[in-house]
Scaffold this active site. Structure first.
Site, PDB file in Angstrom:
ATOM      1  N   HIS A 155      34.500  38.980  37.370  1.00  0.00           N
ATOM      2  CA  HIS A 155      33.853  39.787  38.398  1.00  0.00           C
ATOM      3  C   HIS A 155      32.488  40.223  37.899  1.00  0.00           C
ATOM      4  CE1 HIS A 155      33.139  42.977  41.349  1.00  0.00           C
ATOM      5  NE2 HIS A 155      34.070  42.391  42.087  1.00  0.00           N
ATOM      6  N   ASP A 178      40.609  38.575  44.661  1.00  0.00           N
ATOM      7  CA  ASP A 178      40.932  37.387  45.440  1.00  0.00           C
ATOM      8  C   ASP A 178      42.138  36.626  44.913  1.00  0.00           C
ATOM      9  OD1 ASP A 178      38.701  37.428  47.355  1.00  0.00           O
ATOM     10  OD2 ASP A 178      37.468  37.134  45.574  1.00  0.00           O
TER      11      ASP A 178
END
Length: 375
Positions: free
Chosen positions: A261, A312
């Site tokens: 991320h 996700d």
């Protein structure tokens, strides 16, 4: 020599906001000061909408009022209804839905009203309309009738009802409701920044949200959950095959979607909850394949690359277990994020300043014009 600007505006503060906050090193996310670990699974998506758009967790009376507004606002107008059969022919659901969201402005009674009060009404309608648009799109392309909303169900339960055609089990609706809360806002991500830049020109709510959806469509932002599911379904064999698959992909220099991320240096706090939900749904449905694949993949990627799963990764197996078609994963993200996007547009309009960053020019200097015949 002037110092170069950071690529991708990394670490540049682009706005002040009281809506959400991230501590990337500690792996923390908060909405209006509430840690996501404290509210996930404890507040409904409707309560989350009130928190983000109106600044506080609602009282029962306030929640009842908002719920009534959402129910009244879910029906979209004649323009989107007319467009629906045509946009279904688009290449991807996000192309179709981007167009439909833009068209909602034509039938919105507050479209020309730029007041904050009108912004709030439009924001509520957009949150209510988005899940119905996604479900309508799925029904249209599947050639079936859209089930009527059940007044006893909230946004989460009604979406599952309308997308699958079956009333969801209470626990399934609760899990999806928690998913919507987890995805509701995430500070100055690409789509939220896009919405605020558009809003800062004093453009309207629907224009800003249409821009946000265009940003979300990009595979580096909203498409990762769909890519994760495609990866999981592409692996033949049992969970033991996952190890070699991941190592082969990494050896070939290919990225494993759903890991790492831009902000978090440790585990994404949303992934912590989604992992548990993935396991619970695996047990409830009796199909543990994709949960077990995900756990094996998570471990191999951590061992090989030191990367943690992001929001996700486990969202993919959760949505799949809930019966949501894979190519609707990104639109489902938009259903949730509509609450955050609209809150940011309201906040931008409340204390507006045109967003106009500078740039580093990297082209040639002192060029001289010559006649075309001599070039």
């Amino acid at each position: 020599m002037a110092e170069k600007s950071p690529r991708g505006l990394a670490d540049v503060v682009a706005a002040s906001t009281s809506i959400s906050d991230i501590d990337g090193r500690a792996g923390r996310l908060s909405y209006r000061g509430y840690d996501i670990h404290d509210i996930a699974g404890r507040i409904s998506f409707e309560e989350c909408v009130h928190l983000l758009q109106r600044g506080t967790l609602p009282t029962q009376a306030e929640l009842d009022g908002l719920t009534a507004e959402l129910a009244d606002g879910r029906r979209y107008g004649s323009v989107a209804t007319t467009l629906l059969p045509y946009v279904v022919q688009s290449g991807t659901p996000m192309e179709a839905l981007r167009t439909l969201v833009s068209s909602l402005a034509i039938d919105d009674p507050d479209a020309a009203d730029a007041s904050i009060e009108a912004d709030r009404r439009k924001a509520t309608r957009l949150v209510a309309q988005m899940p119905v648009l996604v479900a309508s799109y799925e029904a249209q392309r599947s050639g079936r009738e859209l089930p009527e909303a059940d007044p006893e169900l909230g946004i989460a339960g009604n979406f599952l009802l309308q997308i699958t055609g079956e009333r969801p089990a209470p626990r399934a609706a609760e899990i999806f409701d928690e998913c919507l809360v987890l995805h509701a806002d995430h500070t100055m991500n690409a789509s939220t920044f896009t919405a605020r830049v558009i809003a800062a020109t004093l453009s309207d709510m629907h224009s800003a949200i249409t821009g946000a959806m265009g940003a979300l469509r990009g595979p580096l932002h909203g498409g990762a959950n769909e890519a994760v599911m495609k990866t999981l379904t592409s692996i033949d064999g049992d969970a033991d095959a996952v190890d070699q698959f991941v190592r082969d992909e990494l050896a070939a220099g290919r990225k494993i979607m759903g890991f790492g991320h831009r902000v978090y240096k440790t585990e994404d706090p949303r992934a912590t909850h989604l992992r548990k939900m993935s396991e619970e749904l695996a047990d409830l449905t009796g199909n543990r394949r994709y949960y077990e694949f995900s756990r094996r993949m998570e471990q191999v990627v951590l061992d090989e690359k030191g990367l943690y799963p992001n929001v996700d990764f486990f969202a993919a197996s959760v949505y799949h277990a809930l019966g949501i078609p894979t190519d609707l994963f990104t639109p489902v993200f938009a259903i949730s994020r509509m609450s955050g996007w609209t809150a940011h547009v309201i906040e931008q309009h409340e204390d507006n300043r045109l967003i106009r960053p500078d740039s580093d020019y990297t082209g040639p200097h002192d060029q001289q014009w010559v006649e075309i015949s001599k070039r």
